[in-house]
Scaffold this motif. Structure first.
Motif, PDB file in Angstrom:
ATOM      1  N   LYS A  11      -5.960  -0.700   6.392  1.00  0.00           N
ATOM      2  CA  LYS A  11      -6.373  -1.242   7.693  1.00  0.00           C
ATOM      3  C   LYS A  11      -5.158  -1.684   8.501  1.00  0.00           C
ATOM      4  CE  LYS A  11      -7.846  -5.518   8.283  1.00  0.00           C
ATOM      5  NZ  LYS A  11      -8.679  -6.743   8.249  1.00  0.00           N
ATOM      6  N   HIS A  12      -4.228  -2.341   7.819  1.00  0.00           N
ATOM      7  CA  HIS A  12      -3.049  -2.866   8.505  1.00  0.00           C
ATOM      8  C   HIS A  12      -2.089  -1.746   8.882  1.00  0.00           C
ATOM      9  CE1 HIS A  12      -4.564  -6.772   7.433  1.00  0.00           C
ATOM     10  NE2 HIS A  12      -4.623  -6.406   6.165  1.00  0.00           N
ATOM     11  N   LEU A  13      -1.953  -0.753   8.001  1.00  0.00           N
ATOM     12  CA  LEU A  13      -1.092   0.383   8.324  1.00  0.00           C
ATOM     13  C   LEU A  13      -1.665   1.167   9.507  1.00  0.00           C
ATOM     14  CD1 LEU A  13      -0.096   1.667   4.760  1.00  0.00           C
ATOM     15  CD2 LEU A  13       1.145   0.108   6.270  1.00  0.00           C
ATOM     16  N   THR A  14      -3.001   1.249   9.572  1.00  0.00           N
ATOM     17  CA  THR A  14      -3.649   1.918  10.701  1.00  0.00           C
ATOM     18  C   THR A  14      -3.397   1.154  12.001  1.00  0.00           C
ATOM     19  OG1 THR A  14      -5.376   2.846   9.287  1.00  0.00           O
ATOM     20  CG2 THR A  14      -5.854   2.697  11.642  1.00  0.00           C
ATOM     21  N   GLN A  15      -3.443  -0.184  11.906  1.00  0.00           N
ATOM     22  CA  GLN A  15      -3.157  -1.004  13.087  1.00  0.00           C
ATOM     23  C   GLN A  15      -1.751  -0.723  13.614  1.00  0.00           C
ATOM     24  OE1 GLN A  15      -4.512  -4.803  11.053  1.00  0.00           O
ATOM     25  NE2 GLN A  15      -5.067  -5.308  13.151  1.00  0.00           N
ATOM     26  N   LEU A  16      -0.799  -0.620  12.695  1.00  0.00           N
ATOM     27  CA  LEU A  16       0.585  -0.350  13.098  1.00  0.00           C
ATOM     28  C   LEU A  16       0.714   1.055  13.687  1.00  0.00           C
ATOM     29  CD1 LEU A  16       2.451  -1.960  10.072  1.00  0.00           C
ATOM     30  CD2 LEU A  16       2.236  -2.884  12.384  1.00  0.00           C
ATOM     31  N   ALA A  17       0.007   2.020  13.063  1.00  0.00           N
ATOM     32  CA  ALA A  17       0.036   3.398  13.586  1.00  0.00           C
ATOM     33  C   ALA A  17      -0.577   3.463  14.975  1.00  0.00           C
ATOM     34  CB  ALA A  17      -0.699   4.329  12.630  1.00  0.00           C
ATOM     35  N   ASP A  18      -1.634   2.675  15.204  1.00  0.00           N
ATOM     36  CA  ASP A  18      -2.289   2.655  16.506  1.00  0.00           C
ATOM     37  C   ASP A  18      -1.377   2.084  17.599  1.00  0.00           C
ATOM     38  OD1 ASP A  18      -4.555   3.766  15.448  1.00  0.00           O
ATOM     39  OD2 ASP A  18      -5.657   1.876  15.278  1.00  0.00           O
ATOM     40  N   LEU A  19      -0.386   1.301  17.170  1.00  0.00           N
ATOM     41  CA  LEU A  19       0.585   0.757  18.124  1.00  0.00           C
ATOM     42  C   LEU A  19       1.697   1.760  18.422  1.00  0.00           C
ATOM     43  CD1 LEU A  19       0.911  -2.895  16.739  1.00  0.00           C
ATOM     44  CD2 LEU A  19      -0.228  -2.179  18.847  1.00  0.00           C
ATOM     45  N   GLY A  20       1.600   2.939  17.778  1.00  0.00           N
ATOM     46  CA  GLY A  20       2.555   4.000  18.060  1.00  0.00           C
ATOM     47  C   GLY A  20       3.675   4.150  17.055  1.00  0.00           C
ATOM     48  N   TYR A  21       3.550   3.437  15.913  1.00  0.00           N
ATOM     49  CA  TYR A  21       4.608   3.517  14.905  1.00  0.00           C
ATOM     50  C   TYR A  21       4.320   4.622  13.892  1.00  0.00           C
ATOM     51  CZ  TYR A  21       6.258  -0.933  16.717  1.00  0.00           C
ATOM     52  OH  TYR A  21       6.728  -1.907  17.541  1.00  0.00           O
ATOM     53  N   GLU A  22       5.363   5.347  13.547  1.00  0.00           N
ATOM     54  CA  GLU A  22       5.276   6.328  12.464  1.00  0.00           C
ATOM     55  C   GLU A  22       5.546   5.605  11.155  1.00  0.00           C
ATOM     56  OE1 GLU A  22       7.579  10.273  10.698  1.00  0.00           O
ATOM     57  OE2 GLU A  22       7.944   9.648  12.779  1.00  0.00           O
ATOM     58  N   ILE A  23       4.623   5.690  10.205  1.00  0.00           N
ATOM     59  CA  ILE A  23       4.738   4.979   8.934  1.00  0.00           C
ATOM     60  C   ILE A  23       5.370   5.893   7.885  1.00  0.00           C
ATOM     61  CG2 ILE A  23       3.497   3.713   7.154  1.00  0.00           C
ATOM     62  CD1 ILE A  23       3.361   2.432   9.955  1.00  0.00           C
ATOM     63  N   VAL A  24       6.465   5.445   7.304  1.00  0.00           N
ATOM     64  CA  VAL A  24       7.130   6.181   6.226  1.00  0.00           C
ATOM     65  C   VAL A  24       7.098   5.308   4.972  1.00  0.00           C
ATOM     66  CG1 VAL A  24       9.251   7.267   5.415  1.00  0.00           C
ATOM     67  CG2 VAL A  24       8.631   7.379   7.855  1.00  0.00           C
ATOM     68  N   ILE A  25       6.349   5.741   3.964  1.00  0.00           N
ATOM     69  CA  ILE A  25       6.215   4.992   2.718  1.00  0.00           C
ATOM     70  C   ILE A  25       7.291   5.431   1.731  1.00  0.00           C
ATOM     71  CG2 ILE A  25       4.708   4.459   0.767  1.00  0.00           C
ATOM     72  CD1 ILE A  25       3.695   3.269   3.333  1.00  0.00           C
ATOM     73  N   ILE A  26       7.995   4.462   1.159  1.00  0.00           N
ATOM     74  CA  ILE A  26       9.041   4.749   0.179  1.00  0.00           C
ATOM     75  C   ILE A  26       8.667   4.059  -1.135  1.00  0.00           C
ATOM     76  CG2 ILE A  26      11.500   4.554  -0.358  1.00  0.00           C
ATOM     77  CD1 ILE A  26      11.985   4.379   2.688  1.00  0.00           C
ATOM     78  N   PRO A  27       8.091   4.801  -2.081  1.00  0.00           N
ATOM     79  CA  PRO A  27       7.705   4.176  -3.349  1.00  0.00           C
ATOM     80  C   PRO A  27       8.918   3.828  -4.203  1.00  0.00           C
ATOM     81  CG  PRO A  27       7.284   6.526  -3.420  1.00  0.00           C
ATOM     82  CD  PRO A  27       7.728   6.222  -2.023  1.00  0.00           C
ATOM     83  N   ILE A  28       8.832   2.702  -4.912  1.00  0.00           N
ATOM     84  CA  ILE A  28       9.903   2.263  -5.801  1.00  0.00           C
ATOM     85  C   ILE A  28       9.550   2.714  -7.210  1.00  0.00           C
ATOM     86  CG2 ILE A  28      11.121   0.259  -6.726  1.00  0.00           C
ATOM     87  CD1 ILE A  28      10.460  -1.175  -4.118  1.00  0.00           C
ATOM     88  N   GLU A  29      10.465   3.413  -7.854  1.00  0.00           N
ATOM     89  CA  GLU A  29      10.200   4.027  -9.155  1.00  0.00           C
ATOM     90  C   GLU A  29      10.313   3.036 -10.313  1.00  0.00           C
ATOM     91  OE1 GLU A  29       9.236   7.118  -9.482  1.00  0.00           O
ATOM     92  OE2 GLU A  29       9.575   7.821  -7.435  1.00  0.00           O
ATOM     93  N   GLU A  30      11.077   1.957 -10.130  1.00  0.00           N
ATOM     94  CA  GLU A  30      11.329   1.028 -11.228  1.00  0.00           C
ATOM     95  C   GLU A  30      10.043   0.358 -11.723  1.00  0.00           C
ATOM     96  OE1 GLU A  30      15.256   1.818  -9.659  1.00  0.00           O
ATOM     97  OE2 GLU A  30      13.293   1.488  -8.770  1.00  0.00           O
ATOM     98  N   PRO A  31      10.034  -0.109 -12.997  1.00  0.00           N
ATOM     99  CA  PRO A  31       8.878  -0.856 -13.510  1.00  0.00           C
ATOM    100  C   PRO A  31       8.616  -2.086 -12.647  1.00  0.00           C
ATOM    101  CG  PRO A  31      10.390  -0.290 -15.297  1.00  0.00           C
ATOM    102  CD  PRO A  31      11.087   0.057 -14.015  1.00  0.00           C
ATOM    103  N   THR A  32       7.403  -2.613 -12.730  1.00  0.00           N
ATOM    104  CA  THR A  32       7.001  -3.734 -11.879  1.00  0.00           C
ATOM    105  C   THR A  32       7.962  -4.907 -11.965  1.00  0.00           C
ATOM    106  OG1 THR A  32       4.680  -3.096 -12.086  1.00  0.00           O
ATOM    107  CG2 THR A  32       5.128  -5.339 -11.364  1.00  0.00           C
ATOM    108  N   ASN A  33       8.438  -5.236 -13.172  1.00  0.00           N
ATOM    109  CA  ASN A  33       9.300  -6.404 -13.323  1.00  0.00           C
ATOM    110  C   ASN A  33      10.685  -6.198 -12.700  1.00  0.00           C
ATOM    111  OD1 ASN A  33      10.118  -4.528 -15.217  1.00  0.00           O
ATOM    112  ND2 ASN A  33      10.382  -6.000 -16.877  1.00  0.00           N
ATOM    113  N   GLU A  34      11.022  -4.969 -12.335  1.00  0.00           N
ATOM    114  CA  GLU A  34      12.299  -4.687 -11.682  1.00  0.00           C
ATOM    115  C   GLU A  34      12.123  -4.296 -10.216  1.00  0.00           C
ATOM    116  OE1 GLU A  34      14.347  -1.666 -13.876  1.00  0.00           O
ATOM    117  OE2 GLU A  34      13.956  -2.606 -15.805  1.00  0.00           O
TER     118      GLU A  34
END
Length: 285
Positions: free
Chosen positions: A21-44
Motif C-alpha cells: 500500500k505504501h509503495l503504491t502511494q509512493l509510485a502514485d506520487l511519480g516515484y520509480e521504486i527499485v527494490i534491493i534485497p539484502i542477501e545476508e542472514p537476518t542477524n547481519e
C-alpha cells in the motif's frame, strides 16, 4: 534521476507484500521504486542495510520492526515512517503428523518446537508443559525450511509471515493470542529507516506514516529499550487500543538469574508513562 527511490530490505521476508500500500502511494506520487534485497542472514542484514543507507546506495530500508535493533542518535539514522499494524500475534506451525486436535495448543505431547528466544520458550512451556522446546538462532526462512524438510515437529513464527509462507509439507497453523503468548515488541509492523539528515526522504515518507500504529509500538519498544541491552532478548511487550481509545499494555520478562517468568499488564487512557509502568513491574532487582 530524482524520481527514483532505492529501497533495501531483507531477502526472503517478502516485505513488499506487507508494505505494498505504501509503495503504491509512493509510485502514485511519480516515484520509480527499485527494490534491493539484502542477501545476508537476518542477524547481519540490519547492519548491512544501515551501511547501505549511510553510503548512499539506498534512500531508505524497510525492516520488520521487531527485528530492528535499537537506533541511537550516534547512528545518524531515524525511523521516518511506520506501516499499519498487521497481525501482531505469533503462530505455532505444526507438522501435520504432530497435530493433536484435542491436545493443548493442538500439539501432541512430547513434540519438539523450535523457538527464537528464551522468552518464547518459557511462555510456550507455561501454556503446554508437556512439549519440548529448542531455542534456535535460525531466521524465519530457515525455520520454514526446517519444517519443510521434516526435521522439526513445529516452529513458532510471527503470524504475519506464517500466513504468507510457502510450506511444501502438510502443516497446521495454530494462532496464539497475544494476551497468552505475548509477541516481540513491534511485531507485525514495518519501519522505514533513513538518514536523520536526509530531510528530502523524510518528507517523502511522512505522508505514509501510520501515527496510530506508532502510539502502540512506541510503548512496546520503549519497554524493551528500558531494559539493559544484554537482557533485551528476554522481554516481550504488546500494546493495543480499545474502541474507547484506552491503551492496554502487557509485558513478560524472563529473569535468567532467578529462572522466573514475570508478567505485567496495565490500562489507562493515555500512553504517557505506560511503558515505564510495565517496565517497573517486570524488571526489579
Amino acid at each position: 534521476m530524482d524520481k527514483i527511490l532505492n529501497i533495501a530490505y531483507a531477502k526472503g521476508q517478502n516485505l513488499e507484500a506487507f508494505v505494498s500500500k505504501h509503495l503504491t502511494q509512493l509510485a502514485d506520487l511519480g516515484y520509480e521504486i527499485v527494490i534491493i534485497p539484502i542477501e545476508e542472514p537476518t542477524n547481519e542484514s540490519t547492519q548491512k542495510a544501515f551501511s547501505m543507507i549511510k553510503n548512499g546506495k539506498v534512500d531508505f530500508a524497510i525492516f520488520h520492526l521487531s527485528d530492528l535493533h535499537p537506533i541511537y542518535p550516534a547512528d545518524d539514522l531515524i525511523i521516518a515512517a511506520l506501516s499499519e499494524r498487521h497481525d501482531a500475534q505469533d503462530c505455532l506451525v505444526i507438522n501435520e503428523d504432530c497435530y493433536g486436535p484435542s491436545e493443548e495448543l493442538r500439539l501432541k505431547a512430547g513434540s519438539t518446537v523450535h523457538v527464537s528466544s528464551i522468552i518464547q520458550s518459557e511462555q510456550l512451556k507455561k501454556l503446554n508443559p508437556s512439549i519440548n522446546v529448542v531455542i534456535s538462532n535460525k531466521d524465519i526462512q530457515e525455520n520454514i525450511d526446517l519444517l519443510n524438510s521434516g526435521s522439526v515437529n513445529a516452529v513458532i513464527l510471527p503470524k504475519v509471515f506464517a500466513d504468507k509462507a510457502i510450506f511444501t509439507t502438510p502443516v497446521k497453523l495454530v494462532n496464539l493470542h497475544p494476551k497468552e503468548m505475548i509477541p516481540a515488541p513491534g511485531q507485525g509492523t514495518f519501519g522505514f529507516v533513513t538518514l536523520t539528515e536526509n530531510i528530502k526522504i523524510r518528507r517523502i515518507l511522512k505522508p505514509i506514516h501510520e501515527k496510530e500504529t506508532a502510539e502502540m509500538t512506541n510503548v512496546e519498544r520503549t519497554i524493551k529499550h528500558l531494559i539493559p541491552e544484554n537482557s533485551q532478548p528476554n522481554i516481550v511487550a504488546y500494546c493495543y487500543k480499545d474502541k474507547s481509545s484506552n491503551f492496554h499494555a502487557l509485558g513478560s520478562f524472563y529473569n535468567t538469574e532467578t529462572s522466573t517468568l514475570r508478567f505485567a499488564s496495565h490500562s489507562q487512557s493515555t500512553s504517557n508513562g505506560l511503558a515505564e509502568i510495565i517496565f517497573n513491574s517486570l524488571y526489579h532487582k
